[in-house]
Design an enzyme around this catalytic site. Structure first.
Site, PDB file in Angstrom:
ATOM      1  N   CYS A 119      57.094   5.613 -20.264  1.00  0.00           N
ATOM      2  CA  CYS A 119      55.613   5.754 -20.313  1.00  0.00           C
ATOM      3  C   CYS A 119      55.691   7.544 -19.949  1.00  0.00           C
ATOM      4  O   CYS A 119      54.510   7.915 -20.438  1.00  0.00           O
ATOM      5  CB  CYS A 119      54.805   5.378 -19.360  1.00  0.00           C
ATOM      6  SG  CYS A 119      54.616   3.369 -19.745  1.00  0.00           S
ATOM      7  N   HIS A 253      48.870   9.702 -18.679  1.00  0.00           N
ATOM      8  CA  HIS A 253      49.163   8.572 -19.405  1.00  0.00           C
ATOM      9  C   HIS A 253      48.032   7.559 -19.175  1.00  0.00           C
ATOM     10  O   HIS A 253      47.442   7.253 -17.977  1.00  0.00           O
ATOM     11  CB  HIS A 253      50.454   8.216 -18.661  1.00  0.00           C
ATOM     12  CG  HIS A 253      50.874   6.820 -19.027  1.00  0.00           C
ATOM     13  ND1 HIS A 253      50.836   6.418 -20.439  1.00  0.00           N
ATOM     14  CD2 HIS A 253      51.295   5.646 -18.496  1.00  0.00           C
ATOM     15  CE1 HIS A 253      51.235   5.037 -20.649  1.00  0.00           C
ATOM     16  NE2 HIS A 253      51.500   4.710 -19.186  1.00  0.00           N
ATOM     17  N   ASN A 283      47.401   0.498 -22.932  1.00  0.00           N
ATOM     18  CA  ASN A 283      48.630   1.370 -22.547  1.00  0.00           C
ATOM     19  C   ASN A 283      49.714   1.583 -23.753  1.00  0.00           C
ATOM     20  O   ASN A 283      50.268   0.377 -24.176  1.00  0.00           O
ATOM     21  CB  ASN A 283      49.353   0.467 -21.680  1.00  0.00           C
ATOM     22  CG  ASN A 283      50.627   1.487 -20.943  1.00  0.00           C
ATOM     23  OD1 ASN A 283      50.884   2.199 -21.563  1.00  0.00           O
ATOM     24  ND2 ASN A 283      50.851   0.978 -19.718  1.00  0.00           N
TER      25      ASN A 283
HETATM   26  O1  UT7 Z   1      52.448   2.251 -17.915  1.00  0.00           O
HETATM   27  C1  UT7 Z   1      53.237   1.775 -17.060  1.00  0.00           C
HETATM   28  C2  UT7 Z   1      52.611   1.669 -15.660  1.00  0.00           C
HETATM   29  N1  UT7 Z   1      51.814   0.422 -15.633  1.00  0.00           N
HETATM   30  C3  UT7 Z   1      50.785   0.291 -14.808  1.00  0.00           C
HETATM   31  O2  UT7 Z   1      50.326   1.481 -14.422  1.00  0.00           O
HETATM   32  C4  UT7 Z   1      50.304  -0.788 -14.646  1.00  0.00           C
HETATM   33  C5  UT7 Z   1      49.803  -0.956 -13.278  1.00  0.00           C
HETATM   34  N2  UT7 Z   1      48.951  -2.242 -12.379  1.00  0.00           N
HETATM   35  C6  UT7 Z   1      47.999  -2.477 -13.051  1.00  0.00           C
HETATM   36  O3  UT7 Z   1      47.228  -1.977 -13.910  1.00  0.00           O
HETATM   37  C7  UT7 Z   1      47.153  -3.640 -12.481  1.00  0.00           C
HETATM   38  O4  UT7 Z   1      48.130  -4.097 -11.305  1.00  0.00           O
HETATM   39  C8  UT7 Z   1      47.056  -4.962 -13.358  1.00  0.00           C
HETATM   40  C9  UT7 Z   1      45.829  -4.846 -14.322  1.00  0.00           C
HETATM   41  C10 UT7 Z   1      48.422  -5.227 -14.091  1.00  0.00           C
HETATM   42  C11 UT7 Z   1      46.584  -6.247 -12.431  1.00  0.00           C
HETATM   43  O5  UT7 Z   1      45.324  -6.005 -11.737  1.00  0.00           O
HETATM   44  P1  UT7 Z   1      45.514  -6.697 -10.150  1.00  0.00           P
HETATM   45  O6  UT7 Z   1      44.033  -6.235  -9.748  1.00  0.00           O
HETATM   46  O7  UT7 Z   1      46.828  -5.876  -9.432  1.00  0.00           O
HETATM   47  O8  UT7 Z   1      45.555  -7.870 -10.427  1.00  0.00           O
HETATM   48  P2  UT7 Z   1      46.802  -9.057  -9.927  1.00  0.00           P
HETATM   49  O9  UT7 Z   1      47.912  -8.962 -10.693  1.00  0.00           O
HETATM   50  O10 UT7 Z   1      46.663  -8.999  -8.516  1.00  0.00           O
HETATM   51  O11 UT7 Z   1      46.124 -10.597 -10.434  1.00  0.00           O
HETATM   52  C12 UT7 Z   1      44.857 -10.922  -9.672  1.00  0.00           C
HETATM   53  C13 UT7 Z   1      44.758 -12.372 -10.490  1.00  0.00           C
HETATM   54  C14 UT7 Z   1      45.580 -13.178 -10.178  1.00  0.00           C
HETATM   55  O12 UT7 Z   1      45.308 -14.601  -9.987  1.00  0.00           O
HETATM   56  P3  UT7 Z   1      45.223 -15.204  -8.539  1.00  0.00           P
HETATM   57  O13 UT7 Z   1      46.563 -15.189  -8.052  1.00  0.00           O
HETATM   58  O14 UT7 Z   1      44.277 -14.028  -7.644  1.00  0.00           O
HETATM   59  O15 UT7 Z   1      44.724 -16.599  -8.578  1.00  0.00           O
HETATM   60  C15 UT7 Z   1      46.303 -13.317 -11.716  1.00  0.00           C
HETATM   61  O16 UT7 Z   1      46.932 -14.703 -12.009  1.00  0.00           O
HETATM   62  O17 UT7 Z   1      44.332 -12.077 -11.935  1.00  0.00           O
HETATM   63  C16 UT7 Z   1      45.152 -13.028 -12.638  1.00  0.00           C
HETATM   64  N3  UT7 Z   1      45.196 -12.583 -13.863  1.00  0.00           N
HETATM   65  C17 UT7 Z   1      44.687 -12.871 -14.950  1.00  0.00           C
HETATM   66  N4  UT7 Z   1      43.396 -13.386 -14.938  1.00  0.00           N
HETATM   67  C18 UT7 Z   1      42.909 -13.477 -16.314  1.00  0.00           C
HETATM   68  C19 UT7 Z   1      46.473 -11.830 -14.138  1.00  0.00           C
HETATM   69  N5  UT7 Z   1      46.351 -11.604 -15.582  1.00  0.00           N
HETATM   70  C20 UT7 Z   1      45.201 -12.140 -15.956  1.00  0.00           C
HETATM   71  C21 UT7 Z   1      44.766 -12.117 -17.221  1.00  0.00           C
HETATM   72  N6  UT7 Z   1      43.407 -12.629 -17.272  1.00  0.00           N
HETATM   73  N7  UT7 Z   1      45.266 -11.559 -18.276  1.00  0.00           N
END
Ligand code: UT7
Length: 326
Positions: A119, A253, A283
């Site tokens: 990225c 980014h 992204n």
């Molecule tokens: O370009 C390289 C750099 N990349 C990034 O900068 C990405 C950085 N990270 C992020 O943007 C965020 O961490 C994410 C968008 C990937 C995730 O957001 P989060 O607030 O950290 O969510 P999480 O991973 O803690 O997931 C929360 C919940 C989980 O369920 P439980 O365990 O709380 O029941 C996941 O299973 O959301 C669930 N979940 C989803 N639900 C619906 C994960 N993906 C999805 C989905 N739809 N697509």
């Protein structure tokens, strides 16, 4: 022509972008997997993304973006001395997709190579092109970010596949010996391989013989992204001896709107100076900054003379910034 005895600056002379035809909305994804429009938009700011279809590749998208950038610069294709393609999704393991773009553009001279910093690739590529210009080695560089991340996504992993999209952006940097305040003012790059397990692809030619799929610890990356992007902004303003208010546009980014909001809050930058395209592109890795730049120029936001800060963070980790007087 010997251009070695002068001092050169790298001026932005052209900009271009290209997106795949197919638009995939959050609603489309919610009908294919266990996710919802609300979850994706609330957690990331993404509303839709473009996905490459069969005939669209990293090199074909990159070629289209590059041609627009060259036309925008007023140069001829044969004026390009160097092509750097920032990508983590090349058409083939080798040759460099930059050489495919070179040949598609009908360019038979100069040199071309791929830059792999995921990225952060576009910022790394700008630094390399800027140094080649400042060294007096070349006059015109084409810097491209092009990606087809849809091809390395695990479409059964909802935590990653909803986050990415495909696309390409390109910029022409040209040598200028005029006494001008325009041009690339600074580049600051960093890598720290200790964090490779937080964001990586689980395959490759030397390990698994296949391409593999993207794997990410989203929360872990998020935390480091806010920290590293904030420190990259502070590093750039301190080095250039300017205040944060002096910057006209921040072009980060585009990974997640929440990262951009957290960084803005941490360093005290005004939200209306941040170019945001993550809502419509998702992204796109190395393509996200030039896509955002093109969008901002098209909308008459970024204009000649503006102070523009590019900043990126991604797999490796790799991160950094480039300050440009447009
Ligand atoms: O370009 C390289 C750099 N990349 C990034 O900068 C990405 C950085 N990270 C992020 O943007 C965020 O961490 C994410 C968008 C990937 C995730 O957001 P989060 O607030 O950290 O969510 P999480 O991973 O803690 O997931 C929360 C919940 C989980 O369920 P439980 O365990 O709380 O029941 C996941 O299973 O959301 C669930 N979940 C989803 N639900 C619906 C994960 N993906 C999805 C989905 N739809 N697509």
């Amino acid at each position: 022509m010997n251009i070695k005895n002068k001092t050169y600056k790298s001026i932005v002379s052209g900009i271009g972008a290209s997106l795949p035809q197919e638009v995939v909305t959050n609603k489309d994804l919610s009908m294919r997997m266990d996710t919802s429009e609300e979850w994706i938009e609330e957690r990331t700011g993404i509303k839709e993304r473009r996905i490459a279809s069969k005939g669209e590749t990293t090199s074909s998208l990159g070629t289209d973006a590059a041609q627009i950038a060259i036309d925008n610069s007023g140069l001829k294709n044969s004026d390009i001395d160097l092509i750097i393609l920032a990508t983590a999704t090349p058409d083939n393991t080798f040759p460099a997709s930059a050489t495919l773009i070179q040949s598609s553009l009908g360019i038979e001279r100069g040199y071309a190579y791929d830059m792999q910093a995921v990225c952060s690739g576009f910022v790394f590529a700008v630094e390399a092109a800027d140094n080649a210009i400042k060294a007096g080695n070349i006059k015109n560089a084409l810097v491209i970010g092009s990606e087809t991340f849809s091809r390395i996504l695990d479409w059964d992993d909802r935590a990653t596949c909803v986050l990415f999209g495909d696309g390409a952006g390109a910029m022409v940097l040209s040598a200028s010996s005029e006494d001008t305040n325009r041009g690339v003012l600074s580049n600051h790059l960093h890598s720290d391989g200790r964090y490779k397990d937080l964001l990586y692809v689980d395959g490759g030619p030397s390990t698994t013989n296949n391409v593999g799929y993207l794997r990410m610890d989203g929360k872990g990356v998020f935390k480091h992204a806010v920290q590293n992007l904030s420190s990259a902004i502070i590093e750039a303003i301190e080095y250039n001896n300017i205040a944060i208010e002096d910057i006209d546009w921040f072009v980060p980014h585009q990974a997640n709107i929440r990262i951009l909001e957290a960084v803005s809050k941490k360093v005290g930058l005004s939200r209306d100076k941040v170019i945001i395209t993550v809502d419509k592109h998702a992204n796109t890795s190395a393509a996200s900054i030039p896509l955002a730049l093109y969008d901002a120029v098209q909308k008459d936001k970024i204009k000649k003379g503006d102070l523009v800060l590019l900043e990126a963070m991604g797999g490796g980790f790799s991160w950094g910034s480039t300050l440009i007087r447009w």
